[in-house]
Motif scaffolding. Structure first.
Motif, PDB file in Angstrom:
ATOM      1  N   ALA A  77     -27.000  52.333  16.200  1.00  0.00           N
ATOM      2  CA  ALA A  77     -28.429  52.442  16.515  1.00  0.00           C
ATOM      3  C   ALA A  77     -29.010  53.617  15.753  1.00  0.00           C
ATOM      4  N   VAL A  78     -30.288  53.488  15.397  1.00  0.00           N
ATOM      5  CA  VAL A  78     -30.923  54.548  14.620  1.00  0.00           C
ATOM      6  C   VAL A  78     -32.310  54.835  15.175  1.00  0.00           C
ATOM      7  N   MET A  79     -32.656  56.115  15.260  1.00  0.00           N
ATOM      8  CA  MET A  79     -34.000  56.533  15.618  1.00  0.00           C
ATOM      9  C   MET A  79     -34.498  57.432  14.497  1.00  0.00           C
ATOM     10  N   VAL A  80     -35.466  56.928  13.729  1.00  0.00           N
ATOM     11  CA  VAL A  80     -35.955  57.679  12.572  1.00  0.00           C
ATOM     12  C   VAL A  80     -37.406  58.076  12.780  1.00  0.00           C
ATOM     13  N   GLN A  81     -37.854  59.062  12.008  1.00  0.00           N
ATOM     14  CA  GLN A  81     -39.200  59.582  12.172  1.00  0.00           C
ATOM     15  C   GLN A  81     -40.271  58.542  11.858  1.00  0.00           C
ATOM     16  N   GLN A  82     -39.990  57.611  10.950  1.00  0.00           N
ATOM     17  CA  GLN A  82     -40.981  56.604  10.602  1.00  0.00           C
ATOM     18  C   GLN A  82     -41.361  55.750  11.798  1.00  0.00           C
ATOM     19  N   SER A  83     -40.472  55.682  12.799  1.00  0.00           N
ATOM     20  CA  SER A  83     -40.752  54.868  13.975  1.00  0.00           C
ATOM     21  C   SER A  83     -41.936  55.390  14.756  1.00  0.00           C
ATOM     22  N   MET A  84     -42.325  56.637  14.526  1.00  0.00           N
ATOM     23  CA  MET A  84     -43.457  57.202  15.243  1.00  0.00           C
ATOM     24  C   MET A  84     -44.759  56.466  14.896  1.00  0.00           C
ATOM     25  N   GLU A  85     -44.748  55.653  13.837  1.00  0.00           N
ATOM     26  CA  GLU A  85     -45.932  54.888  13.467  1.00  0.00           C
ATOM     27  C   GLU A  85     -46.180  53.744  14.443  1.00  0.00           C
ATOM     28  N   LEU A  86     -45.173  53.443  15.275  1.00  0.00           N
ATOM     29  CA  LEU A  86     -45.284  52.340  16.211  1.00  0.00           C
ATOM     30  C   LEU A  86     -46.379  52.636  17.240  1.00  0.00           C
ATOM     31  N   THR A  87     -47.425  51.831  17.214  1.00  0.00           N
ATOM     32  CA  THR A  87     -48.534  52.036  18.146  1.00  0.00           C
ATOM     33  C   THR A  87     -49.001  50.679  18.653  1.00  0.00           C
ATOM     34  N   GLY A  88     -50.252  50.599  19.075  1.00  0.00           N
ATOM     35  CA  GLY A  88     -50.812  49.327  19.485  1.00  0.00           C
ATOM     36  C   GLY A  88     -50.683  49.091  20.974  1.00  0.00           C
ATOM     37  N   GLU A  89     -50.785  47.832  21.361  1.00  0.00           N
ATOM     38  CA  GLU A  89     -50.841  47.460  22.764  1.00  0.00           C
ATOM     39  C   GLU A  89     -49.462  47.216  23.374  1.00  0.00           C
ATOM     40  N   LEU A  90     -48.402  47.437  22.619  1.00  0.00           N
ATOM     41  CA  LEU A  90     -47.069  47.275  23.173  1.00  0.00           C
ATOM     42  C   LEU A  90     -46.852  48.280  24.297  1.00  0.00           C
ATOM     43  N   GLY A 126     -35.761  60.046  30.642  1.00  0.00           N
ATOM     44  CA  GLY A 126     -36.995  60.615  31.161  1.00  0.00           C
ATOM     45  C   GLY A 126     -38.241  59.863  30.766  1.00  0.00           C
ATOM     46  N   SER A 127     -38.105  58.580  30.440  1.00  0.00           N
ATOM     47  CA  SER A 127     -39.272  57.801  30.026  1.00  0.00           C
ATOM     48  C   SER A 127     -39.668  56.733  31.044  1.00  0.00           C
ATOM     49  N   LEU A 128     -38.972  56.668  32.172  1.00  0.00           N
ATOM     50  CA  LEU A 128     -39.289  55.655  33.178  1.00  0.00           C
ATOM     51  C   LEU A 128     -40.703  55.835  33.722  1.00  0.00           C
ATOM     52  N   SER A 129     -41.176  57.068  33.740  1.00  0.00           N
ATOM     53  CA  SER A 129     -42.539  57.333  34.223  1.00  0.00           C
ATOM     54  C   SER A 129     -43.596  56.724  33.294  1.00  0.00           C
ATOM     55  N   LEU A 130     -43.184  56.311  32.105  1.00  0.00           N
ATOM     56  CA  LEU A 130     -44.111  55.713  31.132  1.00  0.00           C
ATOM     57  C   LEU A 130     -44.149  54.199  31.234  1.00  0.00           C
ATOM     58  N   TRP A 131     -43.409  53.642  32.169  1.00  0.00           N
ATOM     59  CA  TRP A 131     -43.351  52.189  32.356  1.00  0.00           C
ATOM     60  C   TRP A 131     -44.773  51.629  32.556  1.00  0.00           C
ATOM     61  N   GLY A 132     -45.081  50.578  31.806  1.00  0.00           N
ATOM     62  CA  GLY A 132     -46.382  49.934  31.937  1.00  0.00           C
ATOM     63  C   GLY A 132     -47.465  50.526  31.062  1.00  0.00           C
ATOM     64  N   ARG A 133     -47.184  51.633  30.404  1.00  0.00           N
ATOM     65  CA  ARG A 133     -48.193  52.265  29.558  1.00  0.00           C
ATOM     66  C   ARG A 133     -48.101  51.769  28.126  1.00  0.00           C
ATOM     67  N   GLU A 134     -49.251  51.607  27.496  1.00  0.00           N
ATOM     68  CA  GLU A 134     -49.288  51.164  26.106  1.00  0.00           C
ATOM     69  C   GLU A 134     -49.016  52.331  25.169  1.00  0.00           C
ATOM     70  N   MET A 135     -48.324  52.044  24.081  1.00  0.00           N
ATOM     71  CA  MET A 135     -47.938  53.088  23.134  1.00  0.00           C
ATOM     72  C   MET A 135     -49.148  53.807  22.547  1.00  0.00           C
ATOM     73  N   LYS A 136     -50.248  53.068  22.368  1.00  0.00           N
ATOM     74  CA  LYS A 136     -51.421  53.678  21.723  1.00  0.00           C
ATOM     75  C   LYS A 136     -52.062  54.760  22.594  1.00  0.00           C
ATOM     76  N   HIS A 137     -51.708  54.778  23.862  1.00  0.00           N
ATOM     77  CA  HIS A 137     -52.288  55.774  24.761  1.00  0.00           C
ATOM     78  C   HIS A 137     -51.325  56.928  25.047  1.00  0.00           C
ATOM     79  N   MET A 138     -50.245  57.010  24.280  1.00  0.00           N
ATOM     80  CA  MET A 138     -49.237  58.037  24.535  1.00  0.00           C
ATOM     81  C   MET A 138     -49.337  59.189  23.544  1.00  0.00           C
ATOM     82  N   SER A 139     -48.892  60.347  23.997  1.00  0.00           N
ATOM     83  CA  SER A 139     -48.780  61.504  23.104  1.00  0.00           C
ATOM     84  C   SER A 139     -47.561  61.328  22.202  1.00  0.00           C
ATOM     85  N   GLY A 140     -47.441  62.201  21.207  1.00  0.00           N
ATOM     86  CA  GLY A 140     -46.284  62.128  20.324  1.00  0.00           C
ATOM     87  C   GLY A 140     -44.974  62.286  21.071  1.00  0.00           C
ATOM     88  N   GLY A 141     -44.936  63.209  22.037  1.00  0.00           N
ATOM     89  CA  GLY A 141     -43.718  63.435  22.804  1.00  0.00           C
ATOM     90  C   GLY A 141     -43.356  62.252  23.676  1.00  0.00           C
TER      91      GLY A 141
END
Length: 250
Positions: A77-90, A126-141
């Motif tokens: 598995a890989v987590m790269v910085q380019q993945s931070m571009e992932l946004t939208g209604e997901l 520590g991301s369970l609290s983000l369940w149901g939230r769209e990526m476009k409404h999230m901070s970088g962290g």
């Protein structure tokens, strides 16, 4: 588990990687450190198969380009910085579920177990609290925590991470590194880090790069020394110990 043999890479006349060779021990956590532009992310791009390796990288004694991509993704598995571009209604859980794609049959839906794994890794990271939230409404962290969970959802044997602590506050940086230490019981970690104190505190082995080359590699306490780091980053470094743990600062 993983061996890199004399890997070089150039764009035109510009050499990005120069004769890179190293091995990863199973169950270890190895950090890659070095100045910006020294080739750290490019190296991970080769190992993750985003860039061709031309029979220079071997996973379990097989050249990685000879391994079926889906089979490789089931173990690496890989987590790269380019993945931070992932946004939208997901939504966050949908992004994490993508980590289960290599295990999904072509015409089937995700299984109950896949969804259970998603919830488990989101809780661990520590991301369970983000369940149901769209990526476009999230901070970088917040996005970063979701993408870390996605990598864990693959249940990999080898985990490649490019600056996973970027955008995270201190609480989540420490939580991530503690989670990675627990992960070592079942897998191997190769992680690019800028935070040298985290590298010294949590990693077993270190690789120091500069100008596309490996300058030093070995056990962390033998490689991440003040003198060595000063020669690489060209600023004075100091070490301190507290509670049996070593810290680096400049």
């Amino acid at each position: 588990m993983l061996e890199v043999k004399d890997l070089s890479y150039a764009i035109g006349t510009k050499e990005i990687l120069r004769h890179i060779s190293f091995q990863l021990e199973k169950g270890s956590m190895t950090c890659i450190v070095g100045p910006n532009g020294c080739g750290k992310s490019t190296l991970l791009s080769h190992i993750s198969r985003k860039l061709p390796s031309k029979e220079s990288i071997f996973y379990k004694n097989r050249a990685i380009e000879t391994i079926d991509r889906k089979s490789y993704a089931r173990e690496v598995a890989v987590m790269v910085q380019q993945s931070m571009e992932l946004t939208g209604e997901l939504k966050s859980e949908d992004v994490v579920l993508m980590g289960r794609y290599p295990f999904k049959s072509r015409f089937s839906d995700y299984s109950t177990r896949d969804h259970e794994i998603v919830r488990t890794v989101m809780e661990e990271t520590g991301s369970l609290s983000l369940w149901g939230r769209e990526m476009k409404h999230m901070s970088g962290g917040e996005k970063q925590r979701v993408l870390i969970a996605k990598a864990f959802a693959q249940e990999p044997q080898l985990l490649l991470m490019d600056e996973p602590t970027n955008h995270l506050d201190v609480k989540y940086k420490i939580a991530l590194m503690e989670t990675l230490k627990k992960f070592q019981a079942r897998g191997t970690v190769l992680i690019v880090l800028h935070d040298l104190s985290l590298a010294a505190r949590y990693c077993d082995h270190a690789i120091i790069m500069k100008e596309g080359k490996i300058l030093e590699m070995g056990k962390t306490d033998e490689v991440l020394t003040a003198d060595c780091l000063e020669s690489v980053f060209e600023v004075p470094f100091y070490t301190a110990s507290h509670g049996g743990k070593r810290f680096l600062y400049c």
